[in-house]
Design an enzyme around this catalytic site. Structure first.
Site, mmCIF file in Angstrom:
data_model
loop_
_atom_site.group_PDB
_atom_site.id
_atom_site.type_symbol
_atom_site.label_atom_id
_atom_site.label_comp_id
_atom_site.label_asym_id
_atom_site.label_seq_id
_atom_site.Cartn_x
_atom_site.Cartn_y
_atom_site.Cartn_z
ATOM 1 N N LYS A 117 -42.789 35.096 -10.271
ATOM 2 C CA LYS A 117 -42.946 36.312 -11.091
ATOM 3 C C LYS A 117 -43.156 36.049 -12.581
ATOM 4 O O LYS A 117 -43.332 36.989 -13.359
ATOM 5 C CB LYS A 117 -41.728 37.233 -10.899
ATOM 6 C CG LYS A 117 -41.489 37.568 -9.419
ATOM 7 C CD LYS A 117 -40.524 38.720 -9.219
ATOM 8 C CE LYS A 117 -40.312 38.977 -7.736
ATOM 9 N NZ LYS A 117 -39.756 40.280 -7.417
ATOM 10 N N LYS B 198 -41.083 35.469 -14.794
ATOM 11 C CA LYS B 198 -40.034 36.061 -15.636
ATOM 12 C C LYS B 198 -38.687 35.681 -15.040
ATOM 13 O O LYS B 198 -38.588 35.429 -13.831
ATOM 14 C CB LYS B 198 -40.185 37.583 -15.736
ATOM 15 C CG LYS B 198 -40.074 38.277 -14.406
ATOM 16 C CD LYS B 198 -40.231 39.777 -14.515
ATOM 17 C CE LYS B 198 -40.086 40.391 -13.134
ATOM 18 N NZ LYS B 198 -40.268 41.817 -13.088
HETATM 19 N N1 CTP Z 1 -38.821 46.156 -1.599
HETATM 20 C C1 CTP Z 1 -39.040 47.374 -0.938
HETATM 21 N N2 CTP Z 1 -39.290 48.510 -1.659
HETATM 22 C C2 CTP Z 1 -39.335 48.456 -3.009
HETATM 23 C C3 CTP Z 1 -39.103 47.232 -3.693
HETATM 24 C C4 CTP Z 1 -38.847 46.088 -2.956
HETATM 25 O O1 CTP Z 1 -39.021 47.433 0.301
HETATM 26 N N3 CTP Z 1 -39.604 49.572 -3.680
HETATM 27 C C5 CTP Z 1 -38.597 44.941 -0.803
HETATM 28 C C6 CTP Z 1 -39.687 43.890 -1.035
HETATM 29 O O2 CTP Z 1 -40.830 44.182 -0.253
HETATM 30 C C7 CTP Z 1 -38.973 42.635 -0.595
HETATM 31 C C8 CTP Z 1 -37.497 42.902 -0.989
HETATM 32 O O3 CTP Z 1 -37.400 44.324 -1.202
HETATM 33 O O4 CTP Z 1 -39.062 42.496 0.803
HETATM 34 C C9 CTP Z 1 -37.097 42.159 -2.236
HETATM 35 O O5 CTP Z 1 -38.060 42.480 -3.237
HETATM 36 P P1 CTP Z 1 -37.924 42.030 -4.762
HETATM 37 O O6 CTP Z 1 -39.138 41.272 -5.146
HETATM 38 O O7 CTP Z 1 -36.610 41.392 -4.987
HETATM 39 O O8 CTP Z 1 -37.890 43.465 -5.496
HETATM 40 P P2 CTP Z 1 -38.918 44.202 -6.465
HETATM 41 O O9 CTP Z 1 -38.297 45.506 -6.818
HETATM 42 O O10 CTP Z 1 -40.288 44.260 -5.826
HETATM 43 O O11 CTP Z 1 -38.929 43.228 -7.729
HETATM 44 P P3 CTP Z 1 -39.972 43.090 -8.964
HETATM 45 O O12 CTP Z 1 -40.187 44.414 -9.572
HETATM 46 O O13 CTP Z 1 -39.278 42.106 -9.887
HETATM 47 O O14 CTP Z 1 -41.240 42.484 -8.396
#
Ligand code: CTP
Length: 131
Positions: A45, A47
């Protein structure tokens, strides 16, 4: 017993995380979650996570329905983790749709739809706007 495995960073936990873990668990009897290490998260990511890998692991371990957690050090080791944890089903969010189909020789591969309108990124942006 049907064992499910899923992976993610799970930083600044939100409802999308809870829902995917609940839906993953509903596909089997035992849920293992691979938590991206701080280094792997940065590589994916570009970050830093807000919470450390040990805190994220402890938080996810405490969620009802999660049976086991471990640190995922490398995306290249997914096949190894699937075998090590004896998973029958790999669950990924549909942001990864198609990208893990090569594991179908090891286990069932299921992509679940993400929860609309929420992410760790949008949550942090929201907090920033309120500060
Ligand atoms: N996930 C989900 N629905 C969301 C956000 C995340 O189902 N709205 C799921 C992702 O598809 C993944 C898991 O949660 O299987 C972990 O995702 P993660 O990357 O930790 O969360 P994000 O919110 O997508 O993080 P970022 O914004 O940093 O990319």
């Amino acid at each position: 017993m049907r064992k499910v495995i899923t992976f993610g960073t799970f930083d600044v936990l939100h409802i999308g995380h809870i829902r995917i873990l609940q839906r993953a668990k509903a596909l089997g009897d035992h849920l293992t979650v691979g938590i991206s290490t701080d280094a792997l998260n940065y590589a994916k990511k570009q970050k830093d996570a807000v919470y450390s890998e040990t805190d994220r692991m402890e938080i996810v371990r405490s969620i009802v329905g999660v049976d086991d957690v471990f640190l995922e050090h490398s995306l290249e080791l997914k096949g190894h983790y699937i075998q090590q944890y004896g998973a029958d089903i790999l669950v990924m969010g549909d942001d990864w749709a198609g990208r893990f189909d090569h594991f179908k020789s090891l286990c069932q591969v299921v992509y679940l739809p993400r929860t609309d309108g929420i992410s760790t990124t949008s949550t942090l942006e929201n907090i920033r706007l309120r500060a």
